[in-house]
Design a protein around this motif. Structure first.
Motif, short mmCIF file in Angstrom:
data_model
loop_
_atom_site.label_atom_id
_atom_site.label_comp_id
_atom_site.label_asym_id
_atom_site.label_seq_id
_atom_site.Cartn_x
_atom_site.Cartn_y
_atom_site.Cartn_z
N MET A 1 21.81 3.64 32.48
CA MET A 1 20.51 4.19 32.14
C MET A 1 19.71 3.07 31.49
SD MET A 1 21.93 7.75 30.49
CE MET A 1 22.91 6.84 29.31
N TYR A 2 18.43 3.06 31.72
CA TYR A 2 17.61 1.96 31.22
C TYR A 2 16.39 2.50 30.47
CZ TYR A 2 20.26 -0.62 34.78
OH TYR A 2 21.26 -1.16 35.55
N ILE A 3 16.02 1.80 29.42
CA ILE A 3 14.77 2.08 28.73
C ILE A 3 13.86 0.89 28.98
CG2 ILE A 3 13.62 2.56 26.54
CD1 ILE A 3 16.28 3.74 25.56
N LEU A 4 12.76 1.15 29.65
CA LEU A 4 11.78 0.12 29.99
C LEU A 4 10.66 0.18 28.95
CD1 LEU A 4 10.42 -1.94 31.93
CD2 LEU A 4 9.52 0.04 33.19
N VAL A 5 10.42 -0.94 28.27
CA VAL A 5 9.49 -0.96 27.15
C VAL A 5 8.35 -1.93 27.39
CG1 VAL A 5 9.25 -1.36 24.66
CG2 VAL A 5 11.42 -0.46 25.57
N ASP A 6 7.13 -1.45 27.20
CA ASP A 6 5.97 -2.34 27.11
C ASP A 6 5.81 -2.67 25.63
OD1 ASP A 6 3.63 -3.78 27.43
OD2 ASP A 6 2.37 -1.99 27.31
N GLU A 7 6.22 -3.86 25.25
CA GLU A 7 6.26 -4.23 23.83
C GLU A 7 4.88 -4.30 23.19
OE1 GLU A 7 9.98 -6.97 23.04
OE2 GLU A 7 8.98 -7.62 24.89
N GLU A 8 3.85 -4.49 23.99
CA GLU A 8 2.50 -4.59 23.44
C GLU A 8 1.97 -3.23 22.99
OE1 GLU A 8 -0.18 -6.64 26.00
OE2 GLU A 8 1.18 -8.32 26.36
N THR A 9 2.22 -2.20 23.78
CA THR A 9 1.68 -0.87 23.46
C THR A 9 2.72 0.06 22.86
OG1 THR A 9 2.19 0.02 25.66
CG2 THR A 9 0.04 -1.08 25.37
N LYS A 10 4.00 -0.35 22.88
CA LYS A 10 5.11 0.47 22.39
C LYS A 10 5.34 1.71 23.23
CE LYS A 10 6.41 -1.89 18.72
NZ LYS A 10 7.80 -2.37 18.52
N LYS A 11 4.79 1.72 24.44
CA LYS A 11 5.07 2.81 25.36
C LYS A 11 6.32 2.48 26.18
CE LYS A 11 0.29 4.41 25.73
NZ LYS A 11 -0.85 4.69 26.63
N CYS A 12 7.09 3.50 26.54
CA CYS A 12 8.33 3.24 27.26
C CYS A 12 8.61 4.33 28.29
CB CYS A 12 9.50 3.10 26.29
SG CYS A 12 10.03 4.64 25.51
N ALA A 13 9.56 4.03 29.15
CA ALA A 13 10.07 4.99 30.14
C ALA A 13 11.58 4.87 30.15
CB ALA A 13 9.50 4.69 31.52
N VAL A 14 12.26 5.97 30.42
CA VAL A 14 13.70 5.94 30.59
C VAL A 14 14.02 6.16 32.06
CG1 VAL A 14 13.96 8.39 30.01
CG2 VAL A 14 15.92 6.87 29.82
N VAL A 15 14.93 5.37 32.58
CA VAL A 15 15.31 5.45 34.00
C VAL A 15 16.67 6.11 34.12
CG1 VAL A 15 15.75 4.12 36.11
CG2 VAL A 15 14.03 3.31 34.46
N ASP A 16 16.72 7.21 34.88
CA ASP A 16 17.97 7.91 35.22
C ASP A 16 18.81 8.32 34.02
OD1 ASP A 16 17.29 7.66 37.87
OD2 ASP A 16 18.69 6.04 38.30
N PRO A 17 18.28 9.13 33.11
CA PRO A 17 19.07 9.54 31.95
C PRO A 17 20.11 10.61 32.31
CG PRO A 17 16.94 10.61 31.87
CD PRO A 17 16.91 9.69 33.06
N GLY A 18 21.31 10.15 32.67
CA GLY A 18 22.37 11.06 33.06
C GLY A 18 23.11 11.68 31.91
N GLY A 19 22.93 11.14 30.72
CA GLY A 19 23.63 11.64 29.54
C GLY A 19 23.28 10.78 28.34
N GLY B 1 23.57 14.49 39.92
CA GLY B 1 23.84 14.98 38.58
C GLY B 1 24.14 13.92 37.55
N ASP B 2 24.82 12.85 37.95
CA ASP B 2 25.15 11.81 36.98
C ASP B 2 23.94 10.99 36.58
OD1 ASP B 2 25.18 10.85 39.63
OD2 ASP B 2 26.45 9.15 39.11
N HIS B 3 22.80 11.22 37.22
CA HIS B 3 21.57 10.51 36.87
C HIS B 3 20.51 11.41 36.24
CE1 HIS B 3 22.42 6.63 39.07
NE2 HIS B 3 23.37 7.43 39.53
N ILE B 4 20.77 12.72 36.20
CA ILE B 4 19.75 13.64 35.69
C ILE B 4 20.26 14.53 34.56
CG2 ILE B 4 18.58 13.69 37.93
CD1 ILE B 4 19.73 16.56 38.29
N GLY B 5 21.48 14.34 34.09
CA GLY B 5 22.11 15.25 33.15
C GLY B 5 21.34 15.51 31.86
N ALA B 6 20.59 14.52 31.39
CA ALA B 6 19.87 14.67 30.12
C ALA B 6 18.36 14.81 30.31
CB ALA B 6 20.16 13.47 29.21
N VAL B 7 17.92 14.95 31.55
CA VAL B 7 16.47 14.95 31.83
C VAL B 7 15.76 16.11 31.14
CG1 VAL B 7 14.73 15.28 33.63
CG2 VAL B 7 16.61 13.69 34.01
#
Length: 207
Positions: free
Chosen positions: A15-33, A59-65
Motif C-alpha cells: 500500500m502506498y501513500i502519495l504525498v504532495d509535500e507542498e500542499t500536504k495533500k495525499c492519496a492512498v493507493v490500494d489500502p488492503g488493510g 479483496g487484498d487491495h480494498i479491505g480498508a477502503v
C-alpha cells in the motif's frame, strides 16, 4: 513529492501513500488493510487525504477502503470497468479473506484510460491495463507508476481469476513497454523496479 510504502501483513500487499509535500495533500493507493498505520501516518505528518486510488478491486487491495473513506471523507477512484468486481464480494474474492471480511463498494469517481486527476500540485494519469482484472489500471505521477497486480518486478499478476485474461494482459504489457525506461514502478506485491529493468529482464515483457 514523497511516496511512503506500507505493507499489509496478511497477504504481503503493498500500500502506498502519495504525498504532495507542498500542499500536504495525499492519496492512498490500494489500502488492503493496516488501517491504523495508514491513518496514523497521515495524522502524524499533518496530511489531508483526498483520494483512495485503486489499481484494481481484489479483496487484498480494498479491505480498508470503506473504513478509511468513512473516517476521512476521501474520494475513492477506480476504473470504470472495475465496478462489477467492486460490487460483488465473491468476484473480488474478499469473501475468502478473513483479515477484511466480505467487501462491496462503489467508487466515488470512475475514470477511463488517459484521464487525469490533480492532487495538490501533482498530476495523476490513469492507464487502463486489463488482464489481471477487467478494470485494472496503472497510475502515473511524474516518473513514478503504481502498477498494482499488472506488473511486478520480474513477473506479472495472475490471469485465472474472474475477469482475467492473459491475452489482455499481454496487450497491457505492450502498452507499458512504450513508456520511458527510467519510470520507477511500484507494484502491488514485491519490490519496486523500473520499466527499463523490466523490459530487459522480465520474461513476460521481453517476449
Amino acid at each position: 513529492m514523497k511516496i511512503e510504502k506500507i505493507l499489509e501483513p496478511s497477504f504481503g500487499e503493498n500500500m502506498y501513500i502519495l504525498v504532495d509535500e507542498e500542499t500536504k495533500k495525499c492519496a492512498v493507493v490500494d489500502p488492503g488493510g493496516a488501517e491504523d498505520k495508514i491513518l496514523n501516518y497521515i495524522k502524524n505528518n499533518g496530511l489531508t487525504l483526498e483520494y483512495i486510488l485503486l489499481t484494481h478491486g481484489h479483496g487484498d487491495h480494498i479491505g480498508a477502503v470503506k473504513s478509511i473513506r468513512e473516517k476521512t471523507g476521501a474520494k475513492v477512484v477506480a476504473h470504470t470497468d472495475e465496478k462489477e468486481l467492486l460490487n460483488d464480494n465473491r468476484k473480488n474474492l474478499s469473501c475468502m479473506m478473513p483479515h477484511c471480511g466480505p467487501q462491496e463498494l462503489d467508487a466515488d469517481i470512475y475514470v477511463n484510460d488517459k484521464e487525469k486527476l490533480t492532487l495538490g500540485n501533482l498530476k495523476l494519469s490513469f492507464i487502463h491495463t486489463p488482464g489481471h482484472t477487467k478494470g485494472g489500471m496503472c497510475i502515473r505521477v511524474n516518473d513514478d507508476m503504481f502498477t498494482g497486480d499488472t506488473l511486478f518486478a520480474g513477473s506479472i499478476g495472475r490471469t485465472d481469476f474472474i475477469g482475467g485474461s492473459y491475452k489482455e494482459l499481454e496487450k497491457s504489457l505492450k502498452k507499458l513497454s512504450k513508456y520511458e525506461n527510467d519510470v520507477k514502478i511500484h507494484p502491488g506485491h514485491g519490490p519496486s523496479s523500473t520499466l527499463g529493468i523490466e523490459k530487459t529482464s522480465n520474461p513476460y515483457m521481453s517476449r
